[in-house]
Design a protein around this motif. Structure first.
Motif, PDB file in Angstrom:
ATOM      1  N   UNK A  81     -68.431  75.809  27.909  1.00 27.51           N
ATOM      2  CA  UNK A  81     -69.453  76.638  28.560  1.00 27.51           C
ATOM      3  C   UNK A  81     -68.840  77.977  28.942  1.00 27.51           C
ATOM      4  N   UNK A  82     -69.571  79.047  28.670  1.00 25.74           N
ATOM      5  CA  UNK A  82     -69.216  80.376  29.166  1.00 25.74           C
ATOM      6  C   UNK A  82     -70.519  81.088  29.497  1.00 25.74           C
ATOM      7  N   UNK A  83     -70.590  81.681  30.674  1.00 24.66           N
ATOM      8  CA  UNK A  83     -71.825  82.352  31.073  1.00 24.66           C
ATOM      9  C   UNK A  83     -71.509  83.425  32.093  1.00 24.66           C
ATOM     10  N   UNK A  84     -72.488  84.303  32.309  1.00 23.44           N
ATOM     11  CA  UNK A  84     -72.321  85.323  33.327  1.00 23.44           C
ATOM     12  C   UNK A  84     -73.129  86.566  33.024  1.00 23.44           C
ATOM     13  N   UNK A  85     -72.861  87.593  33.813  1.00 23.27           N
ATOM     14  CA  UNK A  85     -73.481  88.906  33.639  1.00 23.27           C
ATOM     15  C   UNK A  85     -72.520  89.735  32.796  1.00 23.27           C
ATOM     16  N   UNK A  86     -72.872  89.925  31.523  1.00 23.66           N
ATOM     17  CA  UNK A  86     -71.963  90.591  30.594  1.00 23.66           C
ATOM     18  C   UNK A  86     -72.238  92.093  30.471  1.00 23.66           C
ATOM     19  N   UNK A 125     -67.830  78.414  20.887  1.00 19.66           N
ATOM     20  CA  UNK A 125     -69.144  78.556  21.505  1.00 19.66           C
ATOM     21  C   UNK A 125     -70.051  79.496  20.715  1.00 19.66           C
ATOM     22  N   UNK A 126     -71.360  79.340  20.944  1.00 19.82           N
ATOM     23  CA  UNK A 126     -72.360  80.242  20.401  1.00 19.82           C
ATOM     24  C   UNK A 126     -73.363  80.583  21.501  1.00 19.82           C
ATOM     25  N   UNK A 127     -74.002  81.747  21.356  1.00 19.21           N
ATOM     26  CA  UNK A 127     -75.024  82.121  22.332  1.00 19.21           C
ATOM     27  C   UNK A 127     -76.170  81.121  22.293  1.00 19.21           C
ATOM     28  N   UNK A 128     -76.601  80.672  23.474  1.00 22.25           N
ATOM     29  CA  UNK A 128     -77.698  79.711  23.594  1.00 22.25           C
ATOM     30  C   UNK A 128     -78.939  80.447  24.093  1.00 22.25           C
ATOM     31  N   UNK A 157     -75.994  85.950  29.981  1.00 19.47           N
ATOM     32  CA  UNK A 157     -75.947  85.133  28.771  1.00 19.47           C
ATOM     33  C   UNK A 157     -75.256  83.805  29.038  1.00 19.47           C
ATOM     34  N   UNK A 158     -75.629  82.810  28.238  1.00 15.44           N
ATOM     35  CA  UNK A 158     -74.977  81.501  28.264  1.00 15.44           C
ATOM     36  C   UNK A 158     -74.501  81.179  26.852  1.00 15.44           C
ATOM     37  N   UNK A 159     -73.250  80.758  26.741  1.00 16.38           N
ATOM     38  CA  UNK A 159     -72.675  80.340  25.460  1.00 16.38           C
ATOM     39  C   UNK A 159     -72.279  78.868  25.572  1.00 16.38           C
ATOM     40  N   UNK A 160     -72.685  78.080  24.576  1.00 15.20           N
ATOM     41  CA  UNK A 160     -72.416  76.646  24.571  1.00 15.20           C
ATOM     42  C   UNK A 160     -71.841  76.227  23.219  1.00 15.20           C
ATOM     43  N   UNK A 161     -71.293  75.013  23.183  1.00 17.79           N
ATOM     44  CA  UNK A 161     -70.877  74.440  21.907  1.00 17.79           C
ATOM     45  C   UNK A 161     -72.111  74.278  21.023  1.00 17.79           C
ATOM     46  N   UNK A 162     -72.014  74.566  19.726  1.00 22.15           N
ATOM     47  CA  UNK A 162     -73.185  74.471  18.843  1.00 22.15           C
ATOM     48  C   UNK A 162     -73.896  73.130  18.921  1.00 22.15           C
ATOM     49  N   UNK A 163     -73.153  72.050  19.110  1.00 21.95           N
ATOM     50  CA  UNK A 163     -73.769  70.721  19.169  1.00 21.95           C
ATOM     51  C   UNK A 163     -74.585  70.510  20.438  1.00 21.95           C
ATOM     52  N   UNK A 164     -74.379  71.367  21.448  1.00 20.22           N
ATOM     53  CA  UNK A 164     -75.057  71.202  22.728  1.00 20.22           C
ATOM     54  C   UNK A 164     -76.256  72.129  22.900  1.00 20.22           C
TER      55      UNK A 164
END
Length: 211
Positions: free
Chosen positions: A95-100, A130-133, A156-163
């Motif tokens: 997981x990676x997220x925040x105000x970019x 990760x990819x942008x969700x 933005x939120x970035x997650x593993x493609x499978x998730x």
């Protein structure tokens, strides 16, 4: 109203506050971890990234290390550039997220033109798995107070493609309050709860990327 002014971040007994305060610096990041996750041994990981605009949190589950990252990148793209510079030493993340603070046609609904910064952020996310969700109710996340100015997608939120399809983020407009940013909620599966007496290991997982 009477009483002393409230200074600092709010505290609550059901939430563990995680923030790094260094002399001469004003912290830009804070995380609140529910005490229900205490068996996962939530730990800030300055050994992975040591930057006031980036907070890395690890959870430990059944011998597996789950890394999460919270990011604030200013209008000079400081955090995005820092991550790009050190990406080859980073482990995988879930997981990676925040105000970019980074506009892009990829996640906005109008043409911004080519953004080198957005491409860099996309590449960094890809290299840590990760990819942008896209949120289920996708829309602007920073609402301009000026009706003559366009609102943008900056959070933005970035997650593993499978998730991505399982844990699709959603904008929580009802929780926005007086902020000009819309909160984003994401449900993550982090595996079975470890035993309360399980040992904590801070051994850093090997990165899939060359150093």
């Amino acid at each position: 109203m009477e009483g002393d002014e409230v200074i600092g971040a709010p505290k609550h007994p059901d939430w563990l506050q995680m923030v790094c305060v260094k002399e001469g610096e004003v912290p830009h990041m804070i995380a609140y971890i529910s005490t229900r996750l205490s068996h996962y041994r939530p730990t800030m990981r300055h050994d992975i990234v040591d930057h006031r605009d980036i907070l890395v949190l690890s959870l430990f589950s059944g011998g597996e290390v789950l890394n999460l990252m919270n990011v604030y990148s200013d209008n000079q793209h400081t955090a995005i550039e820092h991550l790009a510079a050190c990406v080859h030493s980073l482990p995988p993340f879930i997981y990676m997220a925040g105000d970019f603070n980074c506009v892009s046609t990829t996640w906005d609904d109008y043409d911004h033109g080519k953004s080198v910064t957005a491409i860099s952020l996309w590449d960094t996310a890809s290299q840590i798995g990760l990819k942008w969700a896209r949120p289920s109710n996708h829309g602007p996340t920073r609402i301009s107070p000026n009706p003559n100015q366009r609102s943008n997608v900056l959070d933005l939120v970035f997650l593993a493609p499978s998730e991505i399809l399982i844990s699709m983020p959603r904008l929580e407009h009802d929780l926005q309050g007086l902020s000009d940013h819309v909160p984003i909620c994401t449900d993550l599966s982090i595996g079975p709860e470890p035993p309360a007496d399980s040992p904590l290991s801070l051994e850093r997982p090997l990165s899939d990327h060359p150093t």
